[in-house]
Scaffold this motif. Sequence first.
Motif, PDB file in Angstrom:
ATOM      1  N   LEU A  36      25.024  -2.722 -48.728  1.00 27.84           N
ATOM      2  CA  LEU A  36      24.130  -3.547 -47.927  1.00 27.84           C
ATOM      3  C   LEU A  36      24.243  -3.206 -46.444  1.00 27.84           C
ATOM      4  CD1 LEU A  36      24.483  -7.094 -49.518  1.00 27.84           C
ATOM      5  CD2 LEU A  36      22.656  -5.447 -49.842  1.00 27.84           C
ATOM      6  N   ALA A  37      23.083  -3.055 -45.797  1.00 20.17           N
ATOM      7  CA  ALA A  37      23.009  -2.834 -44.360  1.00 20.17           C
ATOM      8  C   ALA A  37      21.901  -3.749 -43.844  1.00 20.17           C
ATOM      9  CB  ALA A  37      22.703  -1.376 -44.052  1.00 20.17           C
ATOM     10  N   CYS A  38      22.263  -4.729 -43.031  1.00 20.40           N
ATOM     11  CA  CYS A  38      21.322  -5.748 -42.547  1.00 20.40           C
ATOM     12  C   CYS A  38      20.661  -6.470 -43.717  1.00 20.40           C
ATOM     13  CB  CYS A  38      20.264  -5.139 -41.629  1.00 20.40           C
ATOM     14  SG  CYS A  38      20.914  -4.546 -40.068  1.00 20.40           S
ATOM     15  N   GLY A  39      21.441  -6.702 -44.769  1.00 20.57           N
ATOM     16  CA  GLY A  39      20.948  -7.446 -45.921  1.00 20.57           C
ATOM     17  C   GLY A  39      20.123  -6.645 -46.911  1.00 20.57           C
ATOM     18  N   ARG A  40      19.988  -5.349 -46.711  1.00 14.51           N
ATOM     19  CA  ARG A  40      19.192  -4.506 -47.618  1.00 14.51           C
ATOM     20  C   ARG A  40      20.078  -3.442 -48.248  1.00 14.51           C
ATOM     21  NH1 ARG A  40      13.667  -3.139 -44.415  1.00 14.51           N
ATOM     22  NH2 ARG A  40      13.146  -2.253 -46.432  1.00 14.51           N
ATOM     23  N   PRO A  41      19.946  -3.231 -49.571  1.00 14.45           N
ATOM     24  CA  PRO A  41      20.736  -2.175 -50.211  1.00 14.45           C
ATOM     25  C   PRO A  41      20.182  -0.796 -49.863  1.00 14.45           C
ATOM     26  CG  PRO A  41      19.279  -3.198 -51.814  1.00 14.45           C
ATOM     27  CD  PRO A  41      19.124  -3.964 -50.526  1.00 14.45           C
ATOM     28  N   LEU A  42      21.046   0.067 -49.361  1.00 18.39           N
ATOM     29  CA  LEU A  42      20.621   1.419 -49.019  1.00 18.39           C
ATOM     30  C   LEU A  42      20.392   2.235 -50.282  1.00 18.39           C
ATOM     31  CD1 LEU A  42      23.062   2.301 -46.103  1.00 18.39           C
ATOM     32  CD2 LEU A  42      20.642   1.668 -45.930  1.00 18.39           C
ATOM     33  N   VAL A  43      19.400   3.092 -50.237  1.00 18.19           N
ATOM     34  CA  VAL A  43      19.151   4.054 -51.306  1.00 18.19           C
ATOM     35  C   VAL A  43      19.621   5.393 -50.759  1.00 18.19           C
ATOM     36  CG1 VAL A  43      17.400   5.224 -52.679  1.00 18.19           C
ATOM     37  CG2 VAL A  43      17.157   2.787 -52.166  1.00 18.19           C
ATOM     38  N   VAL A  44      20.669   5.950 -51.365  1.00 19.40           N
ATOM     39  CA  VAL A  44      21.221   7.214 -50.886  1.00 19.40           C
ATOM     40  C   VAL A  44      21.290   8.172 -52.068  1.00 19.40           C
ATOM     41  CG1 VAL A  44      23.180   8.351 -49.763  1.00 19.40           C
ATOM     42  CG2 VAL A  44      22.615   5.990 -49.171  1.00 19.40           C
ATOM     43  N   ARG A  45      20.731   9.352 -51.871  1.00 23.12           N
ATOM     44  CA  ARG A  45      20.786  10.384 -52.913  1.00 23.12           C
ATOM     45  C   ARG A  45      20.725  11.747 -52.256  1.00 23.12           C
ATOM     46  NH1 ARG A  45      15.286   8.216 -54.302  1.00 23.12           N
ATOM     47  NH2 ARG A  45      13.917   9.476 -53.041  1.00 23.12           N
ATOM     48  N   LEU A  46      21.114  12.756 -52.995  1.00 21.45           N
ATOM     49  CA  LEU A  46      20.971  14.109 -52.476  1.00 21.45           C
ATOM     50  C   LEU A  46      19.489  14.370 -52.280  1.00 21.45           C
ATOM     51  CD1 LEU A  46      23.547  16.027 -54.687  1.00 21.45           C
ATOM     52  CD2 LEU A  46      23.815  15.281 -52.323  1.00 21.45           C
ATOM     53  N   ALA A  47      19.147  15.027 -51.202  1.00 20.17           N
ATOM     54  CA  ALA A  47      17.729  15.245 -50.882  1.00 20.17           C
ATOM     55  C   ALA A  47      17.015  16.034 -51.965  1.00 20.17           C
ATOM     56  CB  ALA A  47      17.598  15.947 -49.542  1.00 20.17           C
ATOM     57  N   ASN A  48      17.718  16.909 -52.668  1.00 18.24           N
ATOM     58  CA  ASN A  48      17.074  17.698 -53.716  1.00 18.24           C
ATOM     59  C   ASN A  48      16.927  16.938 -55.037  1.00 18.24           C
ATOM     60  OD1 ASN A  48      19.721  17.762 -54.539  1.00 18.24           O
ATOM     61  ND2 ASN A  48      19.929  19.970 -54.487  1.00 18.24           N
ATOM     62  N   GLU A  49      17.252  15.652 -55.060  1.00 16.22           N
ATOM     63  CA  GLU A  49      17.088  14.828 -56.258  1.00 16.22           C
ATOM     64  C   GLU A  49      15.788  14.034 -56.234  1.00 16.22           C
ATOM     65  OE1 GLU A  49      20.600  12.401 -56.194  1.00 16.22           O
ATOM     66  OE2 GLU A  49      21.761  13.884 -57.293  1.00 16.22           O
ATOM     67  N   LYS A  50      14.894  14.330 -55.293  1.00 15.97           N
ATOM     68  CA  LYS A  50      13.635  13.594 -55.189  1.00 15.97           C
ATOM     69  C   LYS A  50      12.772  13.847 -56.417  1.00 15.97           C
ATOM     70  CE  LYS A  50      11.498  13.494 -51.299  1.00 15.97           C
ATOM     71  NZ  LYS A  50      10.815  13.915 -50.081  1.00 15.97           N
ATOM     72  N   SER A  51      11.986  12.849 -56.787  1.00 14.26           N
ATOM     73  CA  SER A  51      11.074  13.007 -57.919  1.00 14.26           C
ATOM     74  C   SER A  51       9.876  13.843 -57.503  1.00 14.26           C
ATOM     75  CB  SER A  51      10.598  11.639 -58.401  1.00 14.26           C
ATOM     76  OG  SER A  51       9.720  11.069 -57.460  1.00 14.26           O
ATOM     77  N   ALA A  52       9.127  14.350 -58.476  1.00 13.72           N
ATOM     78  CA  ALA A  52       7.961  15.193 -58.194  1.00 13.72           C
ATOM     79  C   ALA A  52       6.906  14.441 -57.396  1.00 13.72           C
ATOM     80  CB  ALA A  52       7.369  15.698 -59.508  1.00 13.72           C
ATOM     81  N   ALA A  53       6.684  13.167 -57.698  1.00 15.36           N
ATOM     82  CA  ALA A  53       5.672  12.386 -56.974  1.00 15.36           C
ATOM     83  C   ALA A  53       6.063  12.220 -55.511  1.00 15.36           C
ATOM     84  CB  ALA A  53       5.500  11.018 -57.625  1.00 15.36           C
ATOM     85  N   GLU A  54       7.344  11.971 -55.234  1.00 14.24           N
ATOM     86  CA  GLU A  54       7.791  11.835 -53.849  1.00 14.24           C
ATOM     87  C   GLU A  54       7.681  13.157 -53.116  1.00 14.24           C
ATOM     88  OE1 GLU A  54      11.607  10.308 -54.934  1.00 14.24           O
ATOM     89  OE2 GLU A  54      11.175   8.403 -53.960  1.00 14.24           O
ATOM     90  N   THR A  55       7.939  14.261 -53.817  1.00 13.47           N
ATOM     91  CA  THR A  55       7.846  15.579 -53.205  1.00 13.47           C
ATOM     92  C   THR A  55       6.428  15.853 -52.740  1.00 13.47           C
ATOM     93  OG1 THR A  55       9.639  16.413 -54.567  1.00 13.47           O
ATOM     94  CG2 THR A  55       8.184  18.053 -53.582  1.00 13.47           C
ATOM     95  N   VAL A  56       5.450  15.564 -53.601  1.00 11.21           N
ATOM     96  CA  VAL A  56       4.053  15.792 -53.244  1.00 11.21           C
ATOM     97  C   VAL A  56       3.666  14.918 -52.064  1.00 11.21           C
ATOM     98  CG1 VAL A  56       1.676  15.506 -54.035  1.00 11.21           C
ATOM     99  CG2 VAL A  56       3.357  16.565 -55.518  1.00 11.21           C
ATOM    100  N   GLU A  57       4.062  13.647 -52.101  1.00  6.13           N
ATOM    101  CA  GLU A  57       3.720  12.714 -51.029  1.00  6.13           C
ATOM    102  C   GLU A  57       4.324  13.162 -49.705  1.00  6.13           C
ATOM    103  OE1 GLU A  57       4.602   8.113 -49.800  1.00  6.13           O
ATOM    104  OE2 GLU A  57       4.476   8.619 -51.925  1.00  6.13           O
ATOM    105  N   SER A  58       5.596  13.519 -49.727  1.00  9.13           N
ATOM    106  CA  SER A  58       6.246  13.892 -48.472  1.00  9.13           C
ATOM    107  C   SER A  58       5.750  15.231 -47.953  1.00  9.13           C
ATOM    108  CB  SER A  58       7.763  13.912 -48.627  1.00  9.13           C
ATOM    109  OG  SER A  58       8.157  14.933 -49.513  1.00  9.13           O
ATOM    110  N   SER A  59       5.459  16.181 -48.836  1.00 13.65           N
ATOM    111  CA  SER A  59       4.993  17.479 -48.360  1.00 13.65           C
ATOM    112  C   SER A  59       3.595  17.378 -47.777  1.00 13.65           C
ATOM    113  CB  SER A  59       5.037  18.527 -49.473  1.00 13.65           C
ATOM    114  OG  SER A  59       4.139  18.186 -50.504  1.00 13.65           O
ATOM    115  N   SER A  60       2.798  16.430 -48.239  1.00 11.97           N
ATOM    116  CA  SER A  60       1.459  16.285 -47.670  1.00 11.97           C
ATOM    117  C   SER A  60       1.492  15.550 -46.341  1.00 11.97           C
ATOM    118  CB  SER A  60       0.541  15.553 -48.656  1.00 11.97           C
ATOM    119  OG  SER A  60       0.967  14.231 -48.822  1.00 11.97           O
ATOM    120  N   LYS A  61       2.598  14.871 -46.019  1.00 12.40           N
ATOM    121  CA  LYS A  61       2.704  14.125 -44.776  1.00 12.40           C
ATOM    122  C   LYS A  61       3.592  14.817 -43.749  1.00 12.40           C
ATOM    123  CE  LYS A  61       2.077   9.604 -46.855  1.00 12.40           C
ATOM    124  NZ  LYS A  61       2.705   8.315 -47.120  1.00 12.40           N
ATOM    125  N   VAL A  62       4.057  16.020 -44.051  1.00 12.73           N
ATOM    126  CA  VAL A  62       5.040  16.687 -43.186  1.00 12.73           C
ATOM    127  C   VAL A  62       4.533  16.865 -41.762  1.00 12.73           C
ATOM    128  CG1 VAL A  62       5.154  19.223 -43.023  1.00 12.73           C
ATOM    129  CG2 VAL A  62       6.960  17.987 -44.119  1.00 12.73           C
TER     130      VAL A  62
END
Length: 168
Positions: free
Chosen positions: A91-117
């Motif tokens: 918890l950080a400021c009452g919210r649970p952090l989501v932490v993962r290796l950057a190369n563990e992103k799902s395919a949908a997140e990859t497409v979304e982030s690459s289109s917004k780079v």
Amino acid sequence: MACTLLLSSRKDLNGMSNETSDRRIYVGNIDHRISEATLLKMFSPFGKIESEDFLLHTRGPKRGEPRGFAFVQYSTKEEARLAKEKMHGRLACGRPLVVRLANEKSAAETVESSSKVAGVVSRSIHSGNSSGQMSRSAKIAAIKNKLKVLEDDGSRAKKQKQVEHYSS
């Protein structure tokens, strides 16, 4: 610190260079009250931080405000894994952090982030060069990735309908 747009000529499927993806972690669900300095203090006990990307909104009414996620790159993959293990769900400021290796992103997140780079503001500790807009070839690659994901989803749905039709 210099603002840069991270673009590399040699990238893996997640848009990161192959040399750094196993040392880089994604930190999500960051409360807007957490500053870049606070984030660095939270993650520095796990190893030497080589760079961090604290993402901010670049336009609109939230311009300059944190986007709620960041990337931290350590000097070794062991340090990155330790940070992931110790900080995921914390918890950080009452919210649970989501932490993962950057190369563990799902395919949908990859497409979304690459289109917004092109709209990403990146702050790097060691890097001082800036490179402007996303290249045309990177945009084309992002569109191709998105189409592939959509095609894969469509073919799975079609197969499911066929199975349901034949089983009834």
